[in-house]
Enzyme design. Structure first.
Site, short mmCIF file in Angstrom:
data_model
loop_
_atom_site.label_atom_id
_atom_site.label_comp_id
_atom_site.label_asym_id
_atom_site.label_seq_id
_atom_site.Cartn_x
_atom_site.Cartn_y
_atom_site.Cartn_z
CD GLU A 170 -3.04 0.79 2.30
OE1 GLU A 170 -4.17 1.30 2.16
OE2 GLU A 170 -2.69 0.17 3.32
CE1 TYR A 171 -2.40 4.98 1.75
CE2 TYR A 171 -1.36 3.58 3.41
CZ TYR A 171 -2.46 4.28 2.94
OH TYR A 171 -3.63 4.29 3.66
NE ARG A 172 4.18 4.31 -6.99
CZ ARG A 172 4.12 3.38 -7.93
NH1 ARG A 172 2.98 2.74 -8.16
NH2 ARG A 172 5.17 3.08 -8.65
CG LEU A 173 5.07 3.06 1.61
CD1 LEU A 173 4.59 3.22 3.05
CD2 LEU A 173 6.25 3.98 1.32
CG HIS A 174 5.94 -1.15 -4.28
ND1 HIS A 174 4.59 -1.28 -4.06
CD2 HIS A 174 6.08 -0.22 -5.26
CE1 HIS A 174 3.93 -0.48 -4.89
NE2 HIS A 174 4.82 0.18 -5.62
#
Length: 193
Positions: A170-174
């Site tokens: 989520e939130y591009r916190l890959h």
């Protein structure tokens, strides 16, 4: 820090992909580069892997075959949308052994064997009937017998220099696990997304 063998993690992720409704979980993008530095990418199928690397097969006179022979470098990318996962691999390539190529070719369906002989992969057809005519001609030539592997058809093994395992969050916190081959084994680092 020296950590687990990434091929073990790859095997787990590939098995997860095979348990989904994906049409072809072994599909991967193969990126090559020409001698003058022009990149090229296409989707192909993984046909095997072990601790030595990732194997695939092709016509050696095709664009990819020529580029792989010339530069001996390539990159792979697996993307499994349903799992929100991606694996990127870069490294050198080598030809598989004659036995590996023969064994894999013998395992293919007869129509695929005929197709390997009939296709002048990556060259221009003079007429749209050229390929069906060549298929018919090759089928007749080998009618009633085994079909040997064409001398212009073989496989390559990509020997990884590095392998990245990417998981969407989520939130591009890959999450990005990056494995690098070292003389001591595989080193794992975590990359910023």
């Amino acid at each position: 820090m020296v950590s687990q063998n990434p091929f073990e993690l790859f095997a787990l992720w590939l098995e997860d992909a095979k348990q989904t409704s994906l049409n072809e979980p072994t599909a991967m993008t193969l990126a090559t580069v020409s001698e003058d530095g022009m990149p090229s990418a296409r989707i192909i199928l993984l046909k095997g892997f072990d601790d030595r690397g990732f194997c695939f097969y092709t016509n050696l006179t095709s664009r990819k075959g020529k580029e792989l022979a010339a530069t001996q470098k390539a990159a792979l990318c697996f993307y499994w949308d349903e799992l929100h996962r991606q694996i990127r691999v870069t490294g050198n390539v080598e030809r598989v052994s004659e036995k590996e190529a023969d064994d894999y070719f013998a395992s293919r369906r007869r129509g695929s064997q005929i197709g390997a002989w009939a296709s002048k992969q990556s060259t221009i057809m003079q007429d749209e009937h050229d390929l069906p005519n060549r298929v018919k001609e090759i089928a007749g030539q080998f009618e009633g017998g085994d079909i040997p592997r064409p001398p212009f058809w073989s496989g390559f093994r990509l020997i990884p220099r590095d392998i990245e395992f990417w998981e969407e969050r989520e939130y591009r916190l890959h999450r990005r696990r990056f494995f690098t081959k070292t003389p001591a084994g595989w080193q794992e680092d975590i990359l910023y997304p």
